[in-house]
Design a protein around this motif. Structure first.
Motif, PDB file in Angstrom:
ATOM      1  N   UNK A  29      49.908   0.792 -48.244  1.00 18.40           N
ATOM      2  CA  UNK A  29      48.489   0.807 -48.563  1.00 18.40           C
ATOM      3  C   UNK A  29      47.645   0.422 -47.353  1.00 18.40           C
ATOM      4  N   UNK A  30      48.091  -0.569 -46.588  1.00 17.85           N
ATOM      5  CA  UNK A  30      47.343  -0.985 -45.397  1.00 17.85           C
ATOM      6  C   UNK A  30      47.302   0.134 -44.366  1.00 17.85           C
ATOM      7  N   UNK A  31      48.440   0.749 -44.101  1.00 21.94           N
ATOM      8  CA  UNK A  31      48.481   1.864 -43.155  1.00 21.94           C
ATOM      9  C   UNK A  31      47.623   3.029 -43.624  1.00 21.94           C
ATOM     10  N   UNK A  32      47.677   3.297 -44.913  1.00 21.70           N
ATOM     11  CA  UNK A  32      46.889   4.389 -45.487  1.00 21.70           C
ATOM     12  C   UNK A  32      45.396   4.121 -45.354  1.00 21.70           C
ATOM     13  N   UNK A  33      44.986   2.892 -45.572  1.00 24.63           N
ATOM     14  CA  UNK A  33      43.562   2.543 -45.473  1.00 24.63           C
ATOM     15  C   UNK A  33      43.039   2.707 -44.051  1.00 24.63           C
ATOM     16  N   UNK A  85      45.204   7.423 -30.656  1.00 23.15           N
ATOM     17  CA  UNK A  85      44.604   6.086 -30.727  1.00 23.15           C
ATOM     18  C   UNK A  85      45.245   5.253 -31.837  1.00 23.15           C
ATOM     19  N   UNK A  86      45.475   5.859 -32.995  1.00 23.46           N
ATOM     20  CA  UNK A  86      46.117   5.124 -34.095  1.00 23.46           C
ATOM     21  C   UNK A  86      47.539   4.748 -33.737  1.00 23.46           C
ATOM     22  N   UNK A  87      48.259   5.662 -33.133  1.00 21.72           N
ATOM     23  CA  UNK A  87      49.641   5.371 -32.745  1.00 21.72           C
ATOM     24  C   UNK A  87      49.683   4.250 -31.709  1.00 21.72           C
ATOM     25  N   UNK A  88      48.796   4.326 -30.719  1.00 27.00           N
ATOM     26  CA  UNK A  88      48.785   3.330 -29.647  1.00 27.00           C
ATOM     27  C   UNK A  88      48.335   1.957 -30.138  1.00 27.00           C
ATOM     28  N   UNK A  89      47.448   1.926 -31.119  1.00 20.96           N
ATOM     29  CA  UNK A  89      46.919   0.644 -31.576  1.00 20.96           C
ATOM     30  C   UNK A  89      47.615   0.109 -32.823  1.00 20.96           C
ATOM     31  N   UNK A 103      55.125  -4.557 -41.423  1.00 20.53           N
ATOM     32  CA  UNK A 103      55.723  -3.281 -41.797  1.00 20.53           C
ATOM     33  C   UNK A 103      54.692  -2.151 -41.798  1.00 20.53           C
ATOM     34  N   UNK A 104      53.425  -2.490 -41.828  1.00 17.26           N
ATOM     35  CA  UNK A 104      52.377  -1.458 -41.809  1.00 17.26           C
ATOM     36  C   UNK A 104      52.319  -0.740 -40.469  1.00 17.26           C
ATOM     37  N   UNK A 105      52.874  -1.367 -39.437  1.00 17.28           N
ATOM     38  CA  UNK A 105      52.892  -0.723 -38.108  1.00 17.28           C
ATOM     39  C   UNK A 105      53.674   0.591 -38.186  1.00 17.28           C
ATOM     40  N   UNK A 106      54.860   0.540 -38.783  1.00 18.62           N
ATOM     41  CA  UNK A 106      55.667   1.757 -38.908  1.00 18.62           C
ATOM     42  C   UNK A 106      55.005   2.781 -39.805  1.00 18.62           C
ATOM     43  N   UNK A 107      54.336   2.314 -40.839  1.00 14.68           N
ATOM     44  CA  UNK A 107      53.640   3.228 -41.750  1.00 14.68           C
ATOM     45  C   UNK A 107      52.534   3.965 -40.990  1.00 14.68           C
ATOM     46  N   UNK A 108      51.772   3.255 -40.197  1.00 15.16           N
ATOM     47  CA  UNK A 108      50.667   3.869 -39.468  1.00 15.16           C
ATOM     48  C   UNK A 108      51.173   4.817 -38.388  1.00 15.16           C
ATOM     49  N   UNK A 109      52.262   4.431 -37.741  1.00 15.73           N
ATOM     50  CA  UNK A 109      52.818   5.323 -36.723  1.00 15.73           C
ATOM     51  C   UNK A 109      53.383   6.560 -37.362  1.00 15.73           C
TER      52      UNK A 109
END
Length: 109
Positions: A29-33, A85-89, A103-109
């Protein structure tokens, strides 16, 4: 209709919470937001250009396709820049949201 779209967009979080741990659902949910926030300008742009697609389509599919190809560079560049930018940050996410969202880091990447 807006409620139906919101439900469609958010039902995956409820399903994830039922199928896996609440921690995984929270990370997702955090990565999605974050991704959802990054897409606000793109959604606004798409909404603004929809009427022009219909107007071009009155002359036929060919004119609508010409219009689409004419405007596609802007969203394509935006998508590439924001994607990088999302991947780098993404590694900064636990610093902003807290260590429990690691764990949201992997979700966002």
């Amino acid at each position: 209709m807006n409620t139906a779209l919101k439900l469609y967009a958010d039902i995956d979080k409820a399903l994830i919470a039922r199928l896996v741990t609440l921690e995984a659902a929270g990370a997702y949910s955090a990565g999605y937001r974050v991704m959802d926030l990054a897409m606000i300008p793109m959604n606004a742009w798409l909404t603004a250009t929809t009427a022009r697609f219909f107007k071009a389509g009155q002359s036929g599919l060919g004119d609508a396709l010409k219009y689409g190809w004419r405007i596609v560079p802007l969203p394509a560049v935006y998508a590439v820049v924001v994607g990088f930018a999302l991947y780098a940050s993404a590694d900064m996410l636990p610093h902003v949201l807290g260590r429990s969202y690691g764990a949201a880091v992997d979700v966002l990447k």
